[in-house]
Structures are given as structure tokens and as C-alpha cells.
Design an enzyme around this catalytic site. Sequence first.
Site, PDB file in Angstrom:
ATOM      1  N   ASP A 152      44.461  97.435  75.170  1.00  0.00           N
ATOM      2  CA  ASP A 152      45.854  97.814  75.490  1.00  0.00           C
ATOM      3  C   ASP A 152      46.596  98.715  74.745  1.00  0.00           C
ATOM      4  O   ASP A 152      46.411  98.387  73.342  1.00  0.00           O
ATOM      5  CB  ASP A 152      45.973  95.958  76.130  1.00  0.00           C
TER       6      ASP A 152
ATOM      7  N   LYS B   8      48.549 100.286  78.842  1.00  0.00           N
ATOM      8  CA  LYS B   8      48.961 100.063  80.748  1.00  0.00           C
ATOM      9  C   LYS B   8      51.051  99.603  79.861  1.00  0.00           C
ATOM     10  O   LYS B   8      50.666  98.529  79.289  1.00  0.00           O
ATOM     11  CB  LYS B   8      48.586  98.935  81.344  1.00  0.00           C
TER      12      LYS B   8
ATOM     13  N   MET C 273      56.871  89.320  80.434  1.00  0.00           N
ATOM     14  CA  MET C 273      57.138  90.964  80.949  1.00  0.00           C
ATOM     15  C   MET C 273      58.981  90.247  81.583  1.00  0.00           C
ATOM     16  O   MET C 273      58.963  91.326  82.302  1.00  0.00           O
ATOM     17  CB  MET C 273      56.421  91.202  81.362  1.00  0.00           C
TER      18      MET C 273
END
Length: 259
Positions: A45, A66, A176
Amino acid sequence: MALLENEVLRQSGKVYLVGAGPGAADLITVRGARLLAQADVVLYDALVTPEMLELCAQAELISVGKRSGQRSTAQEAINALLVDCAFKFKTVVRLKGGDPMLFGRADEELRALEAHGIAVEIVPGITTAVAAAAATKQPLTKRGVARSVAFFTSSTGPDQPEHPALPHTDTMVQYMGGREAAATAERLLAQGRPADTPVVVVENCSRPDERIERLPLSDLARGLEAAHGPVLVMIGEALRLREHQPGLAAGAERAGRGF
């Protein structure tokens, strides 16, 4: 159906979904580090650090990062690449930030691998919320104050509501949360949460450039300045400073809203 049967007849390797933890290379599990050292190929990642990748210097490295708001590898392409690697290599590691089973799209990757009869094992990692609680010396639960915790994200699928219902819990941890934190705070205030409810914001948890900010819920509603790394937002009475707890650790935390 014939294609699937032919692929099953081909000998595939094994895929390991490994949690890298919150960022620091020494916070990966012993099992995870051992598998990295044995891997033939590692699909990693965007949040995986260069120091972590030094643990698998012998492997072929494939970035499948991502990041929100940035150009990134589509999940369907990652799924296909995992299947392809499983038929080319004996030991395949899919290295994910935090824990694979929490906001890691593990379900989609498991479905793709299982559909092709590929063996999969999951190696858990330290999720960022737990690491952030440790970094701030701030337990997420507290006897008589908070006995429930919810981990959530405001990211939704294409057919889901833009602002899903917030969890009803004593302590809330928003993953997030950099862009969505202000909207969360506004909704909580509208629901009657006290304006002075403690909030702790952690950016780049466990890394050398980690930043921590403490502020009340009313200030969070005004928004956070753009961050340069992943942001976790923790909200609730359990996060209130203890009587003799230092408010600011030198070089680690800072006051004010300039996050």
C-alpha cells in the site's frame, strides 16, 4: 467454468494478507516480518514506509497504493494482479497498512482469490486507533466514563448515502478523518454533544513526523488544515487529559488549531 477448472489444476502459490501496522517498521508482528523476509513478491500500500520494505529486500516489490483524492490503482486491478502473482510465485504478500480486516478492502481481495481456488492466510496488524491511543497515552475506554468504542469512516460506496449515520458510542475514532472531521463535529454538536468534548487528532501515527493536536469539539467543527499524511480523529470524554498528564509532549504535540 472451464477457465476456473484449468486454473485450479495449475499449481498456485499462497497469498498472505499481512497487516503492516500503523507505520513504524518495528510495530509489525513477528509473523508479518518473517513472511516479508520469505516473500517472493510483495504488493504494498501507499502508506507502507520505505523502512518496512527493507524487511523484504529479496522480494519483487509492486506498489498498488490507494490514497484518497489521488490517482491510484483500481481495486479490480489489484485483485487481478494478486491472482496473477499467485500463479507465478510461491509466496505472495499483500502488505496493507494497519490491519487487513479493518477498512482494508480485504473482503474484495479474499473473494477474488477464493474464486480462483487460491490459498489465503491473514496476518493481523496493529490498527492505527490502538497505536494512536498508545502514542497519546490516552485510553479509548475508561471505567465509569467510556465503555464502548466505534471505529468508522465517512468514505462510502457509490450506492451509499453521502453522510451515513454516525455510531452511537462513548468514544468515536474516525479513520481517514482529515477532510470529513469538521462535518462529523457539526453533526455531533447538532445532536447535543457538549462543545468542550475532547478531541485528539493524530497525523502520521507512529512515524518520525507524527503530529498530535488536542482541541475541543467546537474547534474541530471549524475544520482542520490540510495534512501531509493519514489523519485519525478520536472524540470522547475518555480523551480528556488526566489531572497530572502533561498537556504537550515536547516535539510531539502542539496546541492551537494550526494542524
